[in-house]
Design a protein around this motif. Structure first.
Motif, short mmCIF file in Angstrom:
data_model
loop_
_atom_site.label_atom_id
_atom_site.label_comp_id
_atom_site.label_asym_id
_atom_site.label_seq_id
_atom_site.Cartn_x
_atom_site.Cartn_y
_atom_site.Cartn_z
N GLU A 218 0.83 -1.21 0.00
CA GLU A 218 0.00 0.00 0.00
C GLU A 218 0.86 1.26 0.00
OE1 GLU A 218 -3.20 2.31 2.92
OE2 GLU A 218 -2.71 0.19 3.27
N PHE A 219 1.88 1.30 0.84
CA PHE A 219 2.70 2.52 0.96
C PHE A 219 3.70 2.67 -0.18
CE2 PHE A 219 1.26 2.28 5.40
CZ PHE A 219 0.92 3.60 5.61
N LEU A 220 4.08 1.58 -0.84
CA LEU A 220 5.04 1.67 -1.93
C LEU A 220 4.50 2.47 -3.11
CD1 LEU A 220 6.69 -1.89 -2.02
CD2 LEU A 220 7.85 0.30 -1.64
N HIS A 221 3.17 2.66 -3.17
CA HIS A 221 2.55 3.41 -4.26
C HIS A 221 2.09 4.79 -3.83
CE1 HIS A 221 2.17 -0.86 -5.52
NE2 HIS A 221 2.39 -0.38 -6.72
N HIS A 222 2.49 5.23 -2.65
CA HIS A 222 2.11 6.57 -2.19
C HIS A 222 2.99 7.63 -2.83
CE1 HIS A 222 -0.55 5.90 1.61
NE2 HIS A 222 -0.89 5.11 0.63
N ASP A 223 2.50 8.86 -2.78
CA ASP A 223 3.21 9.97 -3.41
C ASP A 223 4.57 10.23 -2.77
OD1 ASP A 223 1.14 10.34 -5.16
OD2 ASP A 223 0.15 11.88 -3.96
N PHE A 224 4.66 10.10 -1.44
CA PHE A 224 5.93 10.42 -0.78
C PHE A 224 7.02 9.42 -1.17
CE2 PHE A 224 3.89 7.54 2.26
CZ PHE A 224 4.93 6.71 2.65
N VAL A 225 6.63 8.17 -1.53
CA VAL A 225 7.62 7.20 -1.99
C VAL A 225 8.10 7.57 -3.39
CG1 VAL A 225 7.98 4.77 -2.60
CG2 VAL A 225 6.71 5.36 -0.53
N ARG A 226 7.17 7.96 -4.26
CA ARG A 226 7.57 8.39 -5.61
C ARG A 226 8.45 9.64 -5.54
NH1 ARG A 226 2.20 6.56 -7.03
NH2 ARG A 226 1.34 8.62 -6.56
N THR A 227 8.14 10.52 -4.60
CA THR A 227 8.95 11.73 -4.44
C THR A 227 10.36 11.37 -3.99
OG1 THR A 227 6.99 13.00 -3.86
CG2 THR A 227 9.12 13.94 -3.26
N ALA A 228 10.47 10.41 -3.05
CA ALA A 228 11.79 9.98 -2.57
C ALA A 228 12.60 9.37 -3.70
CB ALA A 228 11.63 8.98 -1.43
#
Length: 329
Positions: A218-228
């Motif tokens: 679930e968290f691997l597809h969040h915006d903050f992960v893409r930003t990182a």
């Protein structure tokens, strides 16, 4: 500190209600400790049984027995066991420490391997190894702990018969424990508790790994992960620093309930491996209607559950600065 004090105040009515139910259920169930003695020791006369009933206060109403026990608890006295003629705290405390050894080792295995397997499954989605791990997790989730314990005992017996590998099957220490050095005593205890701890943790490892996998995906597809990732963060940093830190929050907040479930699961293992823990003592107390021991173990177990919940809330504030328990809440 204010939140902790408020939680302790909320804990009091919960413990009162729980221990009250213990005395009520024991009253509603047939017989008491004296009738247990009568059934197991026919040589007792009716006069002796009546005198014993009056001496133990079992002729009083159940609520009066409860108030008497509660008054003693407020003065630091959990009572004296009818069956063992020993104070409850001296009887229960060593058993609780023995159980804690299994629980601590099992908790270490659960969080270590549960999180590692869950992270691997989430970061290797679709591969054959990930599917194999998921299928294995399903199998272990559906197998009762006591059945796994019997299976391990069978495997240990086979190792002894075929390869002459001696692995302790019962107890916590060997016969020569007192003659061993300090390191030898530690190793001897580990030899006895390693397999019960593994069995107690297998089902939870499978369960936790699946939950970690779901949270990680679930968290691997969040915006903050893409930003990182866009900022050039390494995949290790993305997985462990950004994703895992958020994925573990539900497990931290539910540590109290997890501990209580682990205690009950370890209890079954203690019975199968004949381990001198809390559960065999508790079952013997129920069989003998040893009310002080039953009430004492129930009280201590509820304290562990409540303290675990408070600890989980405090750890949650440490891992997630957004959480702040205010007195006004």
């Amino acid at each position: 500190m204010a939140y902790v004090l408020r939680s302790i105040l909320y804990m009091i009515p919960t413990i009162l209600l729980g221990t009250l139910l213990v005395f009520l259920i024991l009253y509603l169930s047939p017989g008491n400790y004296v009738t247990f003695l009568q059934a197991t020791n026919p040589h007792f006369t009716a006069t002796q049984l009546n005198e014993m009933t009056a001496e133990l206060g079992l002729n009083q109403p159940w609520w009066q027995q409860y108030l008497h026990w509660l008054w003693n608890v407020f003065h630091g006295d959990l009572g004296r066991s009818y069956l063992y003629n020993e104070t409850v705290i001296k009887l229960v405390w060593p058993r609780m420490l023995n159980s804690f050894v299994i629980i601590a080792l099992s908790t270490f295995f659960i969080y270590l391997f549960g999180f590692l397997i869950g992270i691997y499954s989430a970061t290797n989605r679709g591969r054959f190894t990930e599917r194999f791990v998921n299928a294995t997790s399903y199998i272990f989730v559906g197998i009762p702990s006591f059945f796994l314990a019997l299976l391990f005992i069978y495997l240990i017996v086979l190792l002894k018969q075929k390869y002459d590998i001696a692995i302790p099957l019962h107890g916590m220490t060997s016969d020569n424990y007192q003659q061993l050095s300090f390191i030898g005593k530690v190793v001897d205890i580990l030899k006895h508790v390693i397999f019960p701890s593994i069995v107690a943790s297998l089902v939870s490892i499978a369960f936790i790994s699946r939950l970690v996998r779901t949270q990680m995906l679930e968290f691997l597809h969040h915006d903050f992960v893409r930003t990182a990732r866009a900022k050039g963060a390494s995949e290790t940093s993305v997985v462990y620093k950004h994703t895992l830190k958020n994925a573990i929050l539900p497990f931290i907040s539910d540590i109290g309930g997890f501990l209580s479930g682990l205690i009950s699961g370890a209890g079954l293992i203690e019975v199968v491996f004949n381990y001198p823990g809390l559960t065999p003592l508790f079952l013997q107390a129920i069989y003998a209607k040893d009310t002080p021991v039953i009430a004492g173990i129930t009280l201590l177990s509820m304290l562990i559950l409540v303290i675990g919940n408070i600890l989980g809330d405090l750890l949650l504030t440490w891992f997630d600065p957004r959480v702040n328990y205010q007195v006004s809440q």
